[in-house]
Design a protein around this motif. Structure first.
Motif, PDB file in Angstrom:
ATOM      1  N   ILE A 100       9.188  11.385   0.547  1.00 54.31           N
ATOM      2  CA  ILE A 100       8.549  12.659   0.895  1.00 54.31           C
ATOM      3  C   ILE A 100       7.203  12.805   0.187  1.00 54.31           C
ATOM      4  CG2 ILE A 100       8.757  15.170   0.786  1.00 54.31           C
ATOM      5  CD1 ILE A 100      11.773  14.850   1.008  1.00 54.31           C
ATOM      6  N   SER A 101       7.140  12.452  -1.092  1.00 61.20           N
ATOM      7  CA  SER A 101       5.899  12.632  -1.845  1.00 61.20           C
ATOM      8  C   SER A 101       4.786  11.732  -1.320  1.00 61.20           C
ATOM      9  CB  SER A 101       6.138  12.391  -3.344  1.00 61.20           C
ATOM     10  OG  SER A 101       6.570  11.068  -3.582  1.00 61.20           O
ATOM     11  N   TYR A 102       5.121  10.475  -0.978  1.00 56.96           N
ATOM     12  CA  TYR A 102       4.091   9.573  -0.466  1.00 56.96           C
ATOM     13  C   TYR A 102       3.717   9.908   0.965  1.00 56.96           C
ATOM     14  CZ  TYR A 102       4.042   6.670  -4.614  1.00 56.96           C
ATOM     15  OH  TYR A 102       3.876   6.227  -5.904  1.00 56.96           O
ATOM     16  N   SER A 103       4.670  10.407   1.756  1.00 56.07           N
ATOM     17  CA  SER A 103       4.327  10.890   3.099  1.00 56.07           C
ATOM     18  C   SER A 103       3.335  12.040   2.997  1.00 56.07           C
ATOM     19  CB  SER A 103       5.585  11.353   3.838  1.00 56.07           C
ATOM     20  OG  SER A 103       6.471  10.284   4.065  1.00 56.07           O
ATOM     21  N   TRP A 146       0.902  12.239  11.644  1.00 60.82           N
ATOM     22  CA  TRP A 146       2.258  12.163  11.103  1.00 60.82           C
ATOM     23  C   TRP A 146       2.897  10.794  11.332  1.00 60.82           C
ATOM     24  CZ3 TRP A 146       4.471  15.263   7.734  1.00 60.82           C
ATOM     25  CH2 TRP A 146       3.925  16.536   7.544  1.00 60.82           C
ATOM     26  N   THR A 147       2.671  10.202  12.503  1.00 60.76           N
ATOM     27  CA  THR A 147       3.265   8.893  12.788  1.00 60.76           C
ATOM     28  C   THR A 147       2.724   7.839  11.843  1.00 60.76           C
ATOM     29  OG1 THR A 147       3.511   9.475  15.124  1.00 60.76           O
ATOM     30  CG2 THR A 147       3.631   7.140  14.556  1.00 60.76           C
ATOM     31  N   PHE A 148       1.425   7.807  11.682  1.00 57.17           N
ATOM     32  CA  PHE A 148       0.780   6.838  10.799  1.00 57.17           C
ATOM     33  C   PHE A 148       1.266   7.012   9.357  1.00 57.17           C
ATOM     34  CE2 PHE A 148      -2.915   5.707   8.073  1.00 57.17           C
ATOM     35  CZ  PHE A 148      -2.939   4.346   8.342  1.00 57.17           C
ATOM     36  N   SER A 149       1.317   8.252   8.898  1.00 54.91           N
ATOM     37  CA  SER A 149       1.719   8.525   7.511  1.00 54.91           C
ATOM     38  C   SER A 149       3.180   8.168   7.265  1.00 54.91           C
ATOM     39  CB  SER A 149       1.477  10.005   7.180  1.00 54.91           C
ATOM     40  OG  SER A 149       0.130  10.366   7.410  1.00 54.91           O
ATOM     41  N   GLU A 152       3.781   4.139   7.391  1.00 57.89           N
ATOM     42  CA  GLU A 152       3.350   3.386   6.223  1.00 57.89           C
ATOM     43  C   GLU A 152       4.189   3.736   4.997  1.00 57.89           C
ATOM     44  OE1 GLU A 152      -0.747   4.068   5.430  1.00 57.89           O
ATOM     45  OE2 GLU A 152      -0.583   6.247   5.376  1.00 57.89           O
ATOM     46  N   THR A 153       4.684   4.983   4.926  1.00 57.06           N
ATOM     47  CA  THR A 153       5.573   5.352   3.823  1.00 57.06           C
ATOM     48  C   THR A 153       6.937   4.708   3.985  1.00 57.06           C
ATOM     49  OG1 THR A 153       4.460   7.493   3.748  1.00 57.06           O
ATOM     50  CG2 THR A 153       6.492   7.282   2.494  1.00 57.06           C
ATOM     51  N   THR A 188       7.423  -8.857  -7.798  1.00 57.12           N
ATOM     52  CA  THR A 188       7.050  -7.740  -6.908  1.00 57.12           C
ATOM     53  C   THR A 188       5.652  -7.933  -6.310  1.00 57.12           C
ATOM     54  OG1 THR A 188       6.178  -6.477  -8.799  1.00 57.12           O
ATOM     55  CG2 THR A 188       8.487  -6.115  -8.197  1.00 57.12           C
ATOM     56  N   THR A 189       5.229  -9.168  -6.179  1.00 54.61           N
ATOM     57  CA  THR A 189       3.885  -9.450  -5.646  1.00 54.61           C
ATOM     58  C   THR A 189       3.695  -8.861  -4.255  1.00 54.61           C
ATOM     59  OG1 THR A 189       3.756 -11.505  -6.915  1.00 54.61           O
ATOM     60  CG2 THR A 189       2.244 -11.268  -5.056  1.00 54.61           C
ATOM     61  N   LEU A 190       4.710  -8.992  -3.404  1.00 56.17           N
ATOM     62  CA  LEU A 190       4.608  -8.476  -2.039  1.00 56.17           C
ATOM     63  C   LEU A 190       4.419  -6.961  -2.044  1.00 56.17           C
ATOM     64  CD1 LEU A 190       4.664  -9.396   0.895  1.00 56.17           C
ATOM     65  CD2 LEU A 190       7.135  -8.979   0.914  1.00 56.17           C
ATOM     66  N   ASN A 191       5.144  -6.277  -2.921  1.00 55.54           N
ATOM     67  CA  ASN A 191       4.980  -4.829  -3.038  1.00 55.54           C
ATOM     68  C   ASN A 191       3.572  -4.469  -3.487  1.00 55.54           C
ATOM     69  OD1 ASN A 191       7.927  -5.603  -3.624  1.00 55.54           O
ATOM     70  ND2 ASN A 191       8.097  -3.421  -3.187  1.00 55.54           N
ATOM     71  N   ASN A 192       3.043  -5.262  -4.438  1.00 48.81           N
ATOM     72  CA  ASN A 192       1.690  -4.991  -4.921  1.00 48.81           C
ATOM     73  C   ASN A 192       0.646  -5.218  -3.837  1.00 48.81           C
ATOM     74  OD1 ASN A 192       2.686  -4.405  -7.472  1.00 48.81           O
ATOM     75  ND2 ASN A 192       2.506  -6.513  -8.189  1.00 48.81           N
ATOM     76  N   ILE A 193       0.845  -6.261  -3.032  1.00 46.10           N
ATOM     77  CA  ILE A 193      -0.086  -6.535  -1.939  1.00 46.10           C
ATOM     78  C   ILE A 193      -0.078  -5.383  -0.933  1.00 46.10           C
ATOM     79  CG2 ILE A 193      -0.518  -8.021   0.055  1.00 46.10           C
ATOM     80  CD1 ILE A 193       0.447 -10.380  -1.628  1.00 46.10           C
ATOM     81  N   TYR A 194       1.124  -4.909  -0.609  1.00 46.13           N
ATOM     82  CA  TYR A 194       1.213  -3.785   0.331  1.00 46.13           C
ATOM     83  C   TYR A 194       0.544  -2.540  -0.250  1.00 46.13           C
ATOM     84  CZ  TYR A 194       3.097  -0.435   3.666  1.00 46.13           C
ATOM     85  OH  TYR A 194       3.225   0.549   4.630  1.00 46.13           O
ATOM     86  N   GLY A 195       0.683  -2.356  -1.549  1.00 47.45           N
ATOM     87  CA  GLY A 195       0.016  -1.235  -2.199  1.00 47.45           C
ATOM     88  C   GLY A 195      -1.490  -1.326  -2.082  1.00 47.45           C
ATOM     89  N   PHE A 196      -2.044  -2.533  -2.236  1.00 44.95           N
ATOM     90  CA  PHE A 196      -3.480  -2.721  -2.087  1.00 44.95           C
ATOM     91  C   PHE A 196      -3.927  -2.491  -0.642  1.00 44.95           C
ATOM     92  CE2 PHE A 196      -3.219  -5.245  -6.108  1.00 44.95           C
ATOM     93  CZ  PHE A 196      -4.177  -4.513  -6.813  1.00 44.95           C
ATOM     94  N   VAL A 197      -3.073  -2.885   0.319  1.00 44.07           N
ATOM     95  CA  VAL A 197      -3.390  -2.648   1.730  1.00 44.07           C
ATOM     96  C   VAL A 197      -3.481  -1.149   2.006  1.00 44.07           C
ATOM     97  CG1 VAL A 197      -2.517  -2.855   4.091  1.00 44.07           C
ATOM     98  CG2 VAL A 197      -2.400  -4.818   2.557  1.00 44.07           C
ATOM     99  N   LEU A 198      -2.523  -0.391   1.483  1.00 45.15           N
ATOM    100  CA  LEU A 198      -2.554   1.066   1.656  1.00 45.15           C
ATOM    101  C   LEU A 198      -3.777   1.663   0.983  1.00 45.15           C
ATOM    102  CD1 LEU A 198       1.188   2.079   1.125  1.00 45.15           C
ATOM    103  CD2 LEU A 198      -0.047   1.776   3.273  1.00 45.15           C
ATOM    104  N   MET A 199      -4.093   1.168  -0.209  1.00 44.45           N
ATOM    105  CA  MET A 199      -5.258   1.678  -0.927  1.00 44.45           C
ATOM    106  C   MET A 199      -6.537   1.438  -0.121  1.00 44.45           C
ATOM    107  SD  MET A 199      -6.603   0.678  -4.764  1.00 44.45           S
ATOM    108  CE  MET A 199      -4.955   0.962  -5.403  1.00 44.45           C
TER     109      MET A 199
END
Length: 308
Positions: A100-103, A146-149, A152-153, A188-199
């Motif tokens: 909810i918070s990231y959405s 809303w769909t996009f948010s 990605e969350t 957790t490299t994959l998680n970090n990469i996804y975080g950079f993509v979102l950023m």
């Protein structure tokens, strides 16, 4: 480590005495009630006034509803913990709070981008505005927001949920994705990469907003009527963007550098993006947008008094 679903996280954000927690409970409760009240007041004012059924006010309602969602994923749990001896949260509850918070964060960014686009069309292309910003286009932009948010969350939360965890101590008032990822037993490299993509994605949205404001400022300089419209509708949007961006910066500061700071300062930095924008946004727009301000004053019978 036990199965993730059996984990109960321990939150380490509240270490004050019982008397201080009671004081903070009162302040938090008042803040939450005021946040909900000002957002609901603005939304109801727009919904029940046909003169306000314009794209900018519809997008503003969306921003307010998103603010209520963001505040509601934080305050109820905080209020419970302020009166409880044990500050814990279940694994499922933690993931729900993260989702909810990231959405809320992603929807806020996308909503501000859509509002910047709307203001660009209204000021820089006024003759074509009615044809470009139709009711169908407004609905499409809201669905896209809303769909996009949510998508990605959902992806980010699912990636976090797939990690096996070797710890259960969260160094915050509430659950965040980074705090949970740090407890993982695996890479957790994959998680970090996804975080950079979102950023990168949301930095691109910020660039789009700034580019649109470059055009808006030039239009405002050339025309007095454009300047007035800019001050009435664009200035609140710009202030809202700056408040939200500053709140996220403070959250990053806490995550990176908050370990050695005072507990109260840590809590302020950690929660500001969930507390300040939902409270400030409707106040900024309610005070600056003349049509909304006059409608609200009329409903509460205060317009005549303010004009005396």
């Amino acid at each position: 480590m036990e199965n993730n679903s059996q984990i109960v996280f321990v939150l380490h954000g509240l270490n004050d005495s019982a008397s201080n927690r009671q004081l903070f409970f009162s302040l938090a409760l008042v803040s939450y009630l005021v946040t909900v009240l000002v957002n609901v007041t603005l939304v109801v004012t727009v919904v029940f006034d046909r003169h306000l059924h314009e794209p900018i006010y519809v997008f503003l309602c969306n921003l307010c509803l998103n603010g209520i969602c963001g505040a509601s994923c934080f305050y109820p749990k905080l209020l419970h913990d302020l009166l409880a001896d044990a500050h814990v949260i279940s694994y499922a509850g933690c993931l729900l709070q993260i989702f909810i918070s990231y959405s809320y964060v992603f929807c806020e960014f996308t909503s501000l981008t859509v509002m910047a686009y709307d203001r660009y069309l209204a000021i820089c292309r006024p003759l074509q505005y009615g044809a470009l910003m139709t009711k169908q286009k407004v609905v499409q932009l809201l669905l896209l927001t809303w769909t996009f948010s949510l998508l990605e969350t959902l992806v980010g939360t699912a990636m976090t949920a797939s990690l096996p965890l070797c710890g259960r101590h969260v160094r915050k008032l509430f659950c965040t994705n980074w705090e949970v990822v740090k407890l993982s037993c695996v890479d957790t490299t994959l998680n970090n990469i996804y975080g950079f993509v979102l950023m990168f994605s949301h930095m691109s949205q910020t660039v789009l907003i700034l580019v649109s404001y470059g055009h808006l400022v030039r239009a405002a300089i050339r025309s007095h009527s454009h300047r007035r419209k800019f001050l009435q509708t664009c200035l609140p949007h710009l202030v809202t963007l700056l408040v939200f961006a500053a709140s996220l910066v403070f959250d990053v500061m806490y995550s990176r550098y908050g370990a050695g700071t005072m507990q109260v300062l840590q809590n302020i930095l950690a929660a500001e993006f969930l507390v300040v924008p939902p409270l400030v946004n409707p106040l900024i727009y309610g005070m600056k947008l003349q049509q909304i301000r006059s409608r609200i004053l009329d409903k509460f019978g205060l317009r005549a008094e303010t004009e005396k």
